[in-house]
Design a protein around this motif. Structure first.
Motif, PDB file in Angstrom:
ATOM      1  N   VAL A 163       0.850  -1.188   0.000  1.00  0.00           N
ATOM      2  CA  VAL A 163       0.000   0.000   0.000  1.00  0.00           C
ATOM      3  C   VAL A 163       0.888   1.240   0.000  1.00  0.00           C
ATOM      4  O   VAL A 163       1.805   1.357   0.817  1.00  0.00           O
ATOM      5  N   GLY A 164       0.613   2.167  -0.924  1.00  0.00           N
ATOM      6  CA  GLY A 164       1.461   3.339  -1.055  1.00  0.00           C
ATOM      7  C   GLY A 164       0.905   4.603  -0.458  1.00  0.00           C
ATOM      8  O   GLY A 164       1.614   5.608  -0.332  1.00  0.00           O
ATOM      9  N   ALA A 165      -0.381   4.587  -0.077  1.00  0.00           N
ATOM     10  CA  ALA A 165      -0.995   5.757   0.546  1.00  0.00           C
ATOM     11  C   ALA A 165      -2.155   5.291   1.411  1.00  0.00           C
ATOM     12  O   ALA A 165      -2.853   4.330   1.070  1.00  0.00           O
ATOM     13  N   VAL A 166      -2.350   5.988   2.524  1.00  0.00           N
ATOM     14  CA  VAL A 166      -3.396   5.646   3.487  1.00  0.00           C
ATOM     15  C   VAL A 166      -4.198   6.906   3.788  1.00  0.00           C
ATOM     16  O   VAL A 166      -3.631   7.951   4.102  1.00  0.00           O
ATOM     17  N   GLN A 167      -5.508   6.785   3.687  1.00  0.00           N
ATOM     18  CA  GLN A 167      -6.401   7.883   4.089  1.00  0.00           C
ATOM     19  C   GLN A 167      -7.004   7.553   5.451  1.00  0.00           C
ATOM     20  O   GLN A 167      -7.680   6.540   5.604  1.00  0.00           O
ATOM     21  N   LEU A 168      -6.742   8.405   6.429  1.00  0.00           N
ATOM     22  CA  LEU A 168      -7.373   8.254   7.742  1.00  0.00           C
ATOM     23  C   LEU A 168      -8.777   8.815   7.649  1.00  0.00           C
ATOM     24  O   LEU A 168      -8.966  10.027   7.543  1.00  0.00           O
ATOM     25  N   ARG A 169      -9.750   7.908   7.710  1.00  0.00           N
ATOM     26  CA  ARG A 169     -11.152   8.292   7.531  1.00  0.00           C
ATOM     27  C   ARG A 169     -11.986   7.630   8.619  1.00  0.00           C
ATOM     28  O   ARG A 169     -12.531   6.536   8.440  1.00  0.00           O
ATOM     29  N   GLU A 170     -12.048   8.273   9.761  1.00  0.00           N
ATOM     30  CA  GLU A 170     -12.812   7.757  10.899  1.00  0.00           C
ATOM     31  C   GLU A 170     -13.777   8.855  11.322  1.00  0.00           C
ATOM     32  O   GLU A 170     -13.521   9.621  12.260  1.00  0.00           O
TER      33      GLU A 170
END
Length: 213
Positions: free
Chosen positions: A37-44
């Motif tokens: 995985v090259g990018a992570v979106q924190l979506r909580e």
């Protein structure tokens, strides 16, 4: 308009509700980064800013160590506070052009889209990439209506001025048809977060993407 190069093809969007029982989000994200995985979106979205901040700090450490970008959903202030790599904006977020002015030219901006016109607007206003979907049926995007399907993705990707990431109910077996329809990358939630082995799940998507140009 010049924009940041998008140097990743697998984009993980977090949702703590998708985790197997007993798993910590930062541990699963660490494994996913190790798998490609090259990018992570924190979506909580259910967390308050006070609750989000320490989680964002931990994910900043995890993604930095794993060589992945960290984007914060919606919250430009939080992205700046934790020195994230950028933000991801939805329909109720700040306008993209305003977010770009606040963040400057070096941060990544992703935008959620559901129509080709929205893709062109996002590009005009300073976004670096967009997600488009849901392509297939998925519980996490049920509120956005029925799946759009490959024809809609193909229309969205045609002459798109920036990278389009397919989103919604994706399996590794569907990667070839998504790429053929014009997807520049894949955005994933449950397929990785809910897997018994997040590293292996990410690796399977990474390999499928590499093998099907």
């Amino acid at each position: 308009m010049s924009r940041r190069a998008v140097d990743f093809s697998l984009y993980l969007i977090t949702d703590r509700r998708a985790l197997p029982p007993g798993r910590r989000l930062e541990d699963v994200v660490r494994a996913a980064c190790a798998g490609g995985v090259g990018a992570v979106q924190l979506r909580e979205k259910d967390l308050s800013p006070r609750e989000l901040y320490p989680l964002a700090c931990r994910l900043r450490e995890v993604t930095a160590a794993g060589g992945a970008h960290l984007l914060i959903n919606d919250r430009v202030d939080l992205a700046l506070a934790v020195e994230a790599d950028g933000v991801h904006l939805g329909g109720q977020s700040l306008p993209t052009a305003l977010a770009r002015r606040l963040l400057g030219p070096e941060k990544l901006i992703g935008v959620s889209t559901h129509h080709p016109d929205e893709i062109h607007a996002a590009s005009r206003d300073g976004a670096d990439f967009v997600t488009f979907g849901p392509v297939y049926a998925t519980p996490s995007k049920a509120a956005y209506g029925p799946p759009q399907g490959l024809d809609a993705l193909r229309a969205a990707g045609r002459n798109a001025p920036l990278p389009v990431f397919a989103l919604g109910g994706i399996t590794a077996e569907q990667v070839p048809e998504l790429r053929a329809a014009g997807a520049r990358g894949i955005a994933l939630i449950r397929a990785i977060l809910g897997a018994d082995d997040a590293r292996q799940a990410a690796r399977s998507f990474r390999e499928a993407y590499r093998l099907h140009p």
